[in-house]
Design a protein around this motif. Structure first.
Motif, PDB file in Angstrom:
ATOM      1  N   UNK A 152       0.819  -1.214   0.000  1.00 26.48           N
ATOM      2  CA  UNK A 152       0.000   0.000   0.000  1.00 26.48           C
ATOM      3  C   UNK A 152       0.857   1.270   0.000  1.00 26.48           C
ATOM      4  N   UNK A 153       2.192   1.085   0.007  1.00 23.79           N
ATOM      5  CA  UNK A 153       3.093   2.245   0.022  1.00 23.79           C
ATOM      6  C   UNK A 153       4.394   1.834  -0.651  1.00 23.79           C
ATOM      7  N   UNK A 154       4.860   2.652  -1.560  1.00 23.13           N
ATOM      8  CA  UNK A 154       6.068   2.332  -2.319  1.00 23.13           C
ATOM      9  C   UNK A 154       7.320   2.606  -1.475  1.00 23.13           C
ATOM     10  N   UNK A 155       8.043   1.545  -1.151  1.00 21.87           N
ATOM     11  CA  UNK A 155       9.306   1.680  -0.423  1.00 21.87           C
ATOM     12  C   UNK A 155       9.176   2.120   1.011  1.00 21.87           C
ATOM     13  N   UNK A 210      -5.800  15.096  12.207  1.00 21.95           N
ATOM     14  CA  UNK A 210      -5.247  16.452  12.317  1.00 21.95           C
ATOM     15  C   UNK A 210      -3.855  16.431  12.939  1.00 21.95           C
ATOM     16  N   UNK A 211      -3.666  15.601  13.958  1.00 22.96           N
ATOM     17  CA  UNK A 211      -2.342  15.497  14.597  1.00 22.96           C
ATOM     18  C   UNK A 211      -1.325  14.897  13.617  1.00 22.96           C
ATOM     19  N   UNK A 212      -1.753  13.876  12.889  1.00 17.95           N
ATOM     20  CA  UNK A 212      -0.855  13.254  11.911  1.00 17.95           C
ATOM     21  C   UNK A 212      -0.480  14.240  10.804  1.00 17.95           C
ATOM     22  N   UNK A 213      -1.443  15.068  10.403  1.00 16.87           N
ATOM     23  CA  UNK A 213      -1.156  16.053   9.350  1.00 16.87           C
ATOM     24  C   UNK A 213      -0.163  17.105   9.834  1.00 16.87           C
ATOM     25  N   UNK A 214      -0.298  17.515  11.096  1.00  9.70           N
ATOM     26  CA  UNK A 214       0.681  18.454  11.662  1.00  9.70           C
ATOM     27  C   UNK A 214       2.071  17.827  11.713  1.00  9.70           C
ATOM     28  N   UNK A 215       2.108  16.564  12.087  1.00  7.60           N
ATOM     29  CA  UNK A 215       3.380  15.842  12.134  1.00  7.60           C
ATOM     30  C   UNK A 215       3.982  15.736  10.735  1.00  7.60           C
ATOM     31  N   UNK A 216       3.125  15.472   9.750  1.00 10.32           N
ATOM     32  CA  UNK A 216       3.589  15.362   8.365  1.00 10.32           C
ATOM     33  C   UNK A 216       4.153  16.694   7.862  1.00 10.32           C
ATOM     34  N   UNK A 217       3.494  17.801   8.237  1.00  9.81           N
ATOM     35  CA  UNK A 217       3.987  19.118   7.829  1.00  9.81           C
ATOM     36  C   UNK A 217       5.364  19.384   8.424  1.00  9.81           C
ATOM     37  N   UNK A 253       8.194  10.993   2.009  1.00  9.82           N
ATOM     38  CA  UNK A 253       6.865  10.555   1.552  1.00  9.82           C
ATOM     39  C   UNK A 253       6.190   9.832   2.715  1.00  9.82           C
ATOM     40  N   UNK A 254       4.868   9.869   2.727  1.00 10.78           N
ATOM     41  CA  UNK A 254       4.156   9.231   3.836  1.00 10.78           C
ATOM     42  C   UNK A 254       2.708   8.943   3.443  1.00 10.78           C
ATOM     43  N   UNK A 255       2.104   8.076   4.211  1.00 10.57           N
ATOM     44  CA  UNK A 255       0.676   7.757   4.054  1.00 10.57           C
ATOM     45  C   UNK A 255       0.077   7.723   5.456  1.00 10.57           C
ATOM     46  N   UNK A 256      -0.965   8.508   5.667  1.00 10.22           N
ATOM     47  CA  UNK A 256      -1.593   8.624   6.980  1.00 10.22           C
ATOM     48  C   UNK A 256      -2.807   7.700   7.079  1.00 10.22           C
ATOM     49  N   UNK A 257      -2.990   7.091   8.250  1.00  7.27           N
ATOM     50  CA  UNK A 257      -4.136   6.202   8.440  1.00  7.27           C
ATOM     51  C   UNK A 257      -4.694   6.321   9.854  1.00  7.27           C
ATOM     52  N   UNK A 258      -6.025   6.355   9.934  1.00  5.94           N
ATOM     53  CA  UNK A 258      -6.717   6.362  11.226  1.00  5.94           C
ATOM     54  C   UNK A 258      -7.912   5.423  11.123  1.00  5.94           C
ATOM     55  N   UNK A 259      -7.769   4.234  11.654  1.00  5.07           N
ATOM     56  CA  UNK A 259      -8.869   3.280  11.773  1.00  5.07           C
ATOM     57  C   UNK A 259      -9.357   2.703  10.446  1.00  5.07           C
ATOM     58  N   UNK A 260      -9.592   3.571   9.450  1.00  7.07           N
ATOM     59  CA  UNK A 260     -10.163   3.087   8.188  1.00  7.07           C
ATOM     60  C   UNK A 260      -9.103   2.714   7.162  1.00  7.07           C
ATOM     61  N   UNK A 261      -7.812   2.803   7.533  1.00  3.72           N
ATOM     62  CA  UNK A 261      -6.748   2.414   6.612  1.00  3.72           C
ATOM     63  C   UNK A 261      -6.623   0.905   6.515  1.00  3.72           C
ATOM     64  N   UNK A 278      -7.655   3.601  27.081  1.00  2.00           N
ATOM     65  CA  UNK A 278      -8.458   4.730  26.607  1.00  2.00           C
ATOM     66  C   UNK A 278      -7.611   5.638  25.708  1.00  2.00           C
ATOM     67  N   UNK A 279      -7.225   5.107  24.565  1.00  2.00           N
ATOM     68  CA  UNK A 279      -6.424   5.868  23.603  1.00  2.00           C
ATOM     69  C   UNK A 279      -6.929   5.628  22.187  1.00  2.00           C
ATOM     70  N   UNK A 280      -6.873   6.690  21.389  1.00  2.00           N
ATOM     71  CA  UNK A 280      -7.127   6.590  19.950  1.00  2.00           C
ATOM     72  C   UNK A 280      -5.790   6.397  19.259  1.00  2.00           C
ATOM     73  N   UNK A 281      -5.793   5.592  18.209  1.00  2.00           N
ATOM     74  CA  UNK A 281      -4.556   5.247  17.517  1.00  2.00           C
ATOM     75  C   UNK A 281      -4.555   5.742  16.074  1.00  2.00           C
ATOM     76  N   UNK A 282      -3.377   6.024  15.581  1.00  2.00           N
ATOM     77  CA  UNK A 282      -3.200   6.384  14.173  1.00  2.00           C
ATOM     78  C   UNK A 282      -1.762   6.128  13.794  1.00  2.00           C
ATOM     79  N   UNK A 283      -1.495   6.086  12.492  1.00  2.00           N
ATOM     80  CA  UNK A 283      -0.122   5.825  12.065  1.00  2.00           C
ATOM     81  C   UNK A 283       0.198   6.466  10.727  1.00  2.00           C
ATOM     82  N   UNK A 284       1.488   6.530  10.465  1.00  2.12           N
ATOM     83  CA  UNK A 284       2.004   7.132   9.244  1.00  2.12           C
ATOM     84  C   UNK A 284       3.113   6.240   8.698  1.00  2.12           C
ATOM     85  N   UNK A 285       2.872   5.632   7.541  1.00  2.51           N
ATOM     86  CA  UNK A 285       3.938   4.874   6.870  1.00  2.51           C
ATOM     87  C   UNK A 285       4.843   5.894   6.188  1.00  2.51           C
ATOM     88  N   UNK A 286       6.150   5.724   6.318  1.00  4.17           N
ATOM     89  CA  UNK A 286       7.071   6.697   5.720  1.00  4.17           C
ATOM     90  C   UNK A 286       8.211   5.986   4.972  1.00  4.17           C
TER      91      UNK A 286
END
Length: 381
Positions: A63-66, A111-118, A128-136, A166-174
């Protein structure tokens, strides 16, 4: 590029923007997860909401090149409502699970992942990166576990030492070669409170969930609810927190770090009867910003009907008769028929007998029969 320094700076920046925990996972395929998912599929334990392709769920390179690393983040959310409204006869209330309190977590984590990406863009323009939250495609829990965010508990939740589950999770493939963090060792030990407390036995064994029996899943379905679960959902109208609330690792865990996560008691614990007649516009206006609205109002209304039956709420009989006689949706009419039988007043019985004479839908007729059967049992006793 000093990637060790970059990792330190990314972690430091994450704290500045309010990310509660961050970790780095390798981008290797999730071989163990793949085997578990195949087994889940064979057993029919999947919910159907997941990504269908197991290969994509377990191999980041598909789902992500390299891919070189995955940045995992966690945001802690509240477990208690300040000044929570209380229900009473004539004003019974339902409850949304904690993951649907405040603004939809998909929006907040992204929103937090997008700030991190910026920030990463400013440091490494070629990143390069791909952001995902639950629906990835990837499993948020598998990534978080590998990244050392927490361990995978027997209740199938990621449990962090700092915030419990009690935490929400998200990730960024880079494509950044960041050094991976060490996973946290399992700390559940011999405890099995979550397994024993699950209302439907959905937790088959430690770390294995039959989603088809999970109340959280069942409250999100749109069709008629199987009979065996109708008395199990209580007043839950979206989701279920039982396997979290009984967990000793969650004792005393209640964090209010993010203002947009703060629950409004009238939304998190809404009055049940008004939900039965709520318009699409009013539903969207009141509940559209919470995660629990994603399936629309129909599942919420159906669950509200079963919650009223749970309370044997006689003051709701007129509203339920209104649904039985006028709602165009067979699932809602059938649910109301069952609930009227469960409540058991004379007025409810007469309404069912009248509906039996005019109802054209076979499934609703079957529900009317179930509702009337409650009175037969009552008469025998």
């Amino acid at each position: 590029m000093d990637y060790g320094k970059l990792k330190e700076d990314i972690i430091a920046y994450s704290k500045e923007i309010g990310i509660d925990k961050i970790g780095i996972a390798s981008s290797e395929p999730f071989a163990e997860l793949k085997n578990r998912l195949i087994r889940q599929q064979e057993l029919g334990y999947q919910s159907g909401f997941e990504e269908k392709d197991i290969e994509k769920r377990t191999d980041p390179s598909l789902i992500f090149d390299g891919p070189r690393s995955i940045i995992a983040i966690a945001l802690a959310y509240p477990s208690k409502i300040k000044d929570a409204p209380r229900g009473k006869k004539g004003e019974r209330r339902g409850i949304f699970a904690r993951a649907s309190w405040g603004v939809d977590y998909h929006v907040l984590v992204r929103e937090k992942l997008e700030l991190l990406a910026e920030y990463i863009d400013s440091r490494v323009p070629e990143a390069r990166y791909k952001l995902m939250v639950d629906t990835g495609e990837l499993s948020d829990r598998a990534v978080a576990e590998r990244a050392g965010i927490g361990w995978s508990g027997k209740n199938c939740s990621i449990i962090t030492p700092e915030f419990g589950s009690y935490v929400y999770l998200g990730e960024m493939i880079t494509n950044l070669p960041l050094e991976a963090d060490e996973p946290i060792l399992d700390q559940c030990g011999d405890c099995r409170l979550c397994l024993d407390a699950c209302p439907t036995g959905a937790l088959v064994q430690a770390g294995q969930l039959n989603a088809q029996r999970c109340i959280s899943f069942l409250t999100q379905t749109k069709n008629s609810l199987p009979d065996e679960f109708r008395t199990k959902i209580g007043n839950r109208i979206y989701g279920c927190d039982t396997c979290q609330t009984v967990c000793p690792k969650n004792k005393g865990m209640d964090f209010h770090h993010h203002p947009l996560m703060e629950p409004d008691g009238e939304i998190a614990k809404p009055l049940l009867q008004p939900l039965l007649q709520i318009s699409n516009r009013d539903f969207k206006e009141k509940f559209g910003h919470v995660a629990g609205s994603w399936r629309g109002k129909k599942p919420i209304q159906r669950n509200a009907i079963f919650a009223l039956a749970h309370f044997k709420e006689e003051p709701a009989v007129d509203d339920l008769i209104e649904v039985l006689t006028k709602d165009v949706r067979p699932v809602l009419r059938g649910s109301a028929a069952w609930a009227l039988g469960k409540i058991g007043s004379e007025k409810a019985k007469n309404a069912l007998l009248e509906a039996q004479q005019r109802e054209k839908d076979e499934e609703v007729q079957a529900e009317i029969a179930k509702g009337l059967a409650f009175f037969e049992v009552k008469d025998e006793v």
